[in-house]
Scaffold this motif. Structure first.
Motif, short mmCIF file in Angstrom:
data_model
loop_
_atom_site.label_atom_id
_atom_site.label_comp_id
_atom_site.label_asym_id
_atom_site.label_seq_id
_atom_site.Cartn_x
_atom_site.Cartn_y
_atom_site.Cartn_z
N PRO A 8 -63.16 -75.49 72.01
CA PRO A 8 -64.04 -75.74 73.15
C PRO A 8 -65.38 -75.01 73.07
O PRO A 8 -66.41 -75.52 73.49
N GLN A 9 -65.38 -73.82 72.51
CA GLN A 9 -66.61 -73.02 72.46
C GLN A 9 -67.53 -73.38 71.30
O GLN A 9 -68.63 -72.86 71.20
N THR A 10 -67.10 -74.28 70.41
CA THR A 10 -67.93 -74.69 69.28
C THR A 10 -69.08 -75.55 69.77
O THR A 10 -68.87 -76.57 70.42
N HIS A 11 -70.29 -75.14 69.46
CA HIS A 11 -71.48 -75.90 69.85
C HIS A 11 -71.75 -76.99 68.82
O HIS A 11 -71.58 -76.78 67.61
N LEU A 12 -72.20 -78.13 69.28
CA LEU A 12 -72.50 -79.24 68.37
C LEU A 12 -73.93 -79.12 67.86
O LEU A 12 -74.81 -79.86 68.26
N ASP A 13 -74.12 -78.18 66.95
CA ASP A 13 -75.44 -78.05 66.34
C ASP A 13 -75.52 -78.97 65.13
O ASP A 13 -74.57 -79.68 64.80
N SER A 14 -76.66 -78.99 64.48
CA SER A 14 -76.86 -79.91 63.36
C SER A 14 -75.89 -79.64 62.21
O SER A 14 -75.46 -80.59 61.53
N ASP A 15 -75.50 -78.39 61.99
CA ASP A 15 -74.56 -78.08 60.91
C ASP A 15 -73.18 -78.67 61.20
O ASP A 15 -72.53 -79.23 60.31
N VAL A 16 -72.72 -78.55 62.43
CA VAL A 16 -71.40 -79.09 62.81
C VAL A 16 -71.42 -80.61 62.73
O VAL A 16 -70.50 -81.23 62.18
N LEU A 17 -72.47 -81.23 63.24
CA LEU A 17 -72.56 -82.69 63.19
C LEU A 17 -72.65 -83.19 61.75
O LEU A 17 -72.03 -84.20 61.41
N GLU A 18 -73.36 -82.47 60.92
CA GLU A 18 -73.45 -82.86 59.50
C GLU A 18 -72.09 -82.75 58.83
O GLU A 18 -71.68 -83.63 58.08
N ALA A 19 -71.36 -81.68 59.10
CA ALA A 19 -70.02 -81.51 58.52
C ALA A 19 -69.09 -82.59 59.02
O ALA A 19 -68.29 -83.14 58.26
N ALA A 20 -69.18 -82.94 60.30
CA ALA A 20 -68.29 -83.94 60.90
C ALA A 20 -68.44 -85.31 60.25
O ALA A 20 -67.49 -86.08 60.21
N GLU A 21 -69.61 -85.58 59.71
CA GLU A 21 -69.83 -86.87 59.03
C GLU A 21 -68.86 -87.08 57.88
O GLU A 21 -68.50 -88.21 57.56
N VAL A 48 -67.56 -84.50 74.01
CA VAL A 48 -66.90 -85.74 73.60
C VAL A 48 -67.91 -86.89 73.64
O VAL A 48 -68.00 -87.69 72.70
N HIS A 49 -68.70 -86.94 74.69
CA HIS A 49 -69.72 -87.98 74.82
C HIS A 49 -70.75 -87.87 73.69
O HIS A 49 -71.13 -88.88 73.08
N GLN A 50 -71.20 -86.67 73.41
CA GLN A 50 -72.17 -86.46 72.34
C GLN A 50 -71.59 -86.85 70.98
O GLN A 50 -72.29 -87.46 70.16
N LEU A 51 -70.33 -86.53 70.75
CA LEU A 51 -69.68 -86.92 69.50
C LEU A 51 -69.60 -88.44 69.37
O LEU A 51 -69.84 -89.00 68.31
N ARG A 52 -69.26 -89.11 70.48
CA ARG A 52 -69.17 -90.57 70.43
C ARG A 52 -70.54 -91.18 70.14
O ARG A 52 -70.65 -92.14 69.37
#
Length: 108
Positions: A8-21, A48-52
């Motif tokens: 829950p405390q993980t922020h969706l920064d550019s590094d996390v979003l890039e890894a999630a790809e 969740v909305h941002q991830l979608r």
């Protein structure tokens, strides 16, 4: 499939979003990992909305504090899968609990 779990405390920064790809699925934890029976953390829904929005075709799961109501909220935010423990194993009718959870994900 290989998935990425986000606390829950993980922020969706550019590094996390890039890894999630690179993953097939992303799991947004809706409780602090550690034990069952915790309350759903509504403050994770914007994540969740941002991830979608970032991954319109990726499997997006939520885990923690899942009930029929919270599964519907998560689905409305963009989740298409939910992991439930207490809501199922604490129910009097296991099959009905699973069916009701599935319906709550489909409605949104």
């Amino acid at each position: 499939e290989v998935g990425l779990a986000l606390a829950p405390q993980t922020h969706l920064d550019s590094d996390v979003l890039e890894a999630a790809e690179s993953f097939d699925a992303v799991l947004a934890m809706t409780v602090t990992p550690g034990f069952g029976g915790q309350a759903f953390m509504h403050e994770v829904l914007p994540k969740v909305h941002q991830l979608r929005e970032a991954f319109p075709h990726k499997s997006l799961e939520v885990d923690g504090g899942i009930t029929v109501r919270t599964a519907a909220l998560a689905a409305a935010a963009g989740a298409n899968e939910a992991v439930a423990g207490t809501a199922v194993f604490g129910a009097k009718d296991l099959r009905r609990a699973i069916r009701d959870l599935r319906k709550s994900l489909e409605r949104s």
